[in-house]
Design an enzyme around this catalytic site. Structure first.
Site, PDB file in Angstrom:
ATOM      1  N   GLU A  11      -7.365  -4.996 -23.328  1.00 27.12           N
ATOM      2  CA  GLU A  11      -6.351  -5.458 -22.513  1.00 27.12           C
ATOM      3  C   GLU A  11      -5.903  -6.935 -22.867  1.00 27.12           C
ATOM      4  O   GLU A  11      -5.474  -7.698 -22.315  1.00 27.12           O
ATOM      5  CB  GLU A  11      -6.282  -5.467 -21.157  1.00 27.12           C
ATOM      6  N   HIS A  53      -7.380 -12.238 -16.166  1.00 26.17           N
ATOM      7  CA  HIS A  53      -7.084 -11.015 -15.612  1.00 26.17           C
ATOM      8  C   HIS A  53      -8.295 -10.247 -14.869  1.00 26.17           C
ATOM      9  O   HIS A  53      -9.466 -10.336 -15.651  1.00 26.17           O
ATOM     10  CB  HIS A  53      -6.591 -10.093 -16.882  1.00 26.17           C
ATOM     11  N   HIS A  56      -9.649  -7.581 -11.455  1.00 23.11           N
ATOM     12  CA  HIS A  56      -9.596  -6.428 -10.227  1.00 23.11           C
ATOM     13  C   HIS A  56     -10.072  -6.999  -8.830  1.00 23.11           C
ATOM     14  O   HIS A  56     -10.199  -5.997  -8.264  1.00 23.11           O
ATOM     15  CB  HIS A  56     -10.150  -5.243 -10.762  1.00 23.11           C
ATOM     16  N   HIS A  61      -3.950  -1.852 -10.014  1.00 18.15           N
ATOM     17  CA  HIS A  61      -5.105  -2.075 -11.016  1.00 18.15           C
ATOM     18  C   HIS A  61      -5.420  -3.434 -10.980  1.00 18.15           C
ATOM     19  O   HIS A  61      -6.755  -3.800 -10.933  1.00 18.15           O
ATOM     20  CB  HIS A  61      -3.878  -2.246 -12.444  1.00 18.15           C
TER      21      HIS A  61
END
Lengths: 257, 257, 257, 257
Positions: A79, A98, A100, A169
């Site tokens: 990603e 990024h 979660h 996500h």
């Protein structure tokens, strides 16, 4: 012998990885990157490894298509395009996370409550936290952002904001410095939890006003004593206090994003 | 001297025990097993001991009736029949977990909300998570699965799914590899928590679509870099990083389930 | 050689910092202070550093305008005015905590449920916990208490109570001793959590009666065995049990607030 | 040289203290006692010290009026009368815990949801968990049980049950052995949390049936492999695995409650 500002930045990126792991923002998954200080079309990020285990040797240099600048045999994060696309779209952004983080997830899944700042440490997420749903433009996927087209779609939804939730996500956050994006990512779940609890307690919820969000944003300085205090504390808790580059080394400080 | 693939599998089973304990999926109770690589009618599991304390010496070999293959004086898990019955019913299953992870329990007790995937890491639990109630066919018991008849009843309710909740007790999960079943069992409570919070936030909840669940499942590979990343990280956190067999040892890798 | 009572107080202040960090009342932010035993118009507090990292060398002496008594080059807490203003307004107060303990925040943000004692260890927060909103008199700010005027406004809202919530920010608590204010600050979030859960369970909630709050308050003694037990335990958990000054040293004890 | 069964019991009592602390059932406050194996009108309990810090030297012997049997200069727990009164009223009880475990508190404060077993590990709390309110017979107190009259009132409300909640304060639990009462006290908060979450999920809640509670109770044996497994695991996690007396020492085992 003084450490070069570039080496100091690499160390800060390792510290950022460890802090995010230790503060439960990332687990085996999730990543943090920083724009290259000398070449705004490159950025630095770890190879594919859990953030808690990242060392300076794991840092690779990628371009704004998410491709490695040098010959690289090691596997990269699937990603990485999240980072490439946000750096491409937002010249003001110097660092991206990024993750979660669990307590942010419900806000991307249930549509009745918008995630907004309710506590002062949450102010940096900004007035608006858009929710990006990969399904809107890409249909049924594995939910991962695995190419530039998806990355750009996310960056577009992020727009001028600091954080975008990614449905089912996680989130992507963007800051003016590594320290800012780490701090934002640590306090984002705390703000989310406070808002969830406030909803349970019921009645009218008093969010931060636009003026308060602006006032806090104006006061932010990446190497102020207050900002450093948290960075130093989190690094210390994450077991890498010894890697800290003191901000009182003025030469180093001004060179770093 | 290279470790045999069988010895590596035993070590992986020890690692699996430690990870499940460290990630709060099991406590003193709960267990994980793997099918014997050379004899599909046998499986490997610890003797009756808390997962966090399991060592290679504790692993015993049982048949599909849950009976020890060799002379065994040590006490076995009362509920080993869960494993035997699932391995018997599902030739595709190579590894099984039974646990009482706290945040899954409410979904087996309250009937208004079905446990379904709302986050991408929860996709592996599959579209349908049936709830098995031992009372339906066995009346008032101590809720434990203590013989093959009860184990087969549970396996029947599990059907072709990956996870079955057990009312007032816990869950059983089944995977194609040890790594898969551990990962599924770690993310199952996280998916459960996210769904609980989403319900609290209110409004419409966006679950993963069938297409998304399928897409994620198609992309799964037990020794991909992404899968390994979590296994390595969890093992490291659980204090047994030194027991990891590197997946780049191709010979070993292909021999392991 | 016996430690002077002043040095013992400084050590107690360090212990208080570490306990508050270890019990999750403070993180990088938040602070604790104690009035100077020989000069009621001075108080002792750390320089700007995360509480977990405070040592005796970090303690500085400030006056009731929040200004350092001696030449001080090190940066001070921006919000030291909270302490100065409360010490100024309340001669009975010997120690103050300001913190952002997460589970108290929702009560400052949602208006339907007042924070009141529901458990005996929460009794010390008192019958009334006012909510102070900095916006009422200062409009859009960064929510921090950065001058005496704001501090005095907060102290006025605190009134004769022991705790004031600060909307979108945290709380300030005031006690007769360091040990009391630490204990109150540790049990405040626990009382908040219990009340939140009680609201979820539903029905009528039985709060502590005024008579019960009074009875508990009358029974409080800063160096009783019961009070010391918690202080000793928390200090031990926070890794500074070796810094404890035993309360059986009567001379020291009576000199300390 | 074999350890006497009495010394082994003292060590088990120390282990019980440490387990309860490590499992967050007690903090600085809360205590556990065991009836004297040779004199049913005496019991053993620590002097006034936080459970995590208890050593064998801290154990004192009290009679059923809560008074020390030998000359004792050290301070005793204020609430030792809880233990004395339950041992007095219930000859079948061999061990008692009093604690403030956070997740049980709301059930003593809100009246809409009764605490009942919803998970198999919670079955030992029994069908009925009465709530005792000290105010009913004693009016406004500091909520502590500080004399035999209050202790007897609590024991009366406990009746033939295993656990009584104490409004705004905590709970008292009574078992046939130390291991049983510790296990019950560890799983009581877990059962409470599961029930709270089930209420949030909504719909009909399936509690354990009376037949299931009875079946589990009949199957309980204090030194079975399954029971020992948890005791060994918790002791190990609490850092006192080395103090365990192996249950395979039959002589010792049968002598212990």
């Amino acid at each position: 012998m003084a450490m070069s500002s570039f080496d100091a930045l690499i160390q800060d990126l390792v510290i950022a990885n460890r802090i995010l792991a230790n503060e439960d923002v990332v687990d085996a998954y999730g990543h943090v990157s920083v724009r290259h200080p000398d070449n705004p079309r490159h950025f630095l990020i770890a190879r594919s490894v859990a953030p808690e285990l990242v060392t300076t040797e794991d840092i690779v240099e990628l371009d704004l298509d998410g491709q490695p600048v040098r010959d690289e045999k090691r596997t990269l994060y699937l990603e990485r395009f999240i980072h490439a696309a946000i750096f491409e779209a937002r010249p003001d952004v110097m660092a991206v996370v990024h993750a979660h983080a669990e307590d942010t997830l419900a806000f991307g899944v249930a549509d009745a409550t918008k995630l907004r700042p309710v506590i002062h440490s949450g102010s940096f997420i900004g007035t608006e936290v858009p929710v990006w749903d990969i399904a809107d433009n890409f249909g049924d996927t594995n939910l991962l952002v695995t190419n530039m087209e998806q990355g750009r779609d996310l960056a577009k939804r992020l727009g001028v904001n600091n954080v975008a939730l990614m449905r089912g996500h996680g989130f992507a956050s963007a800051g003016r410095t590594l320290i800012e994006v780490v701090r934002m990512s640590v306090y984002l779940p705390r703000n989310a939890r406070t808002l969830m609890r406030a909803k349970q307690l019921g009645g009218t919820i008093k969010y931060l006003s636009q003026g308060e969000i602006d006032a806090r944003n104006r006061g932010y300085s990446p190497y102020s004593t207050e900002t450093w205090r948290a960075w130093e504390y989190w690094a210390s808790k994450a077991g890498c206090g010894h890697m800290l580059t003191r901000p009182d080394d003025e030469g180093t400080r001004t060179l770093r994003g």
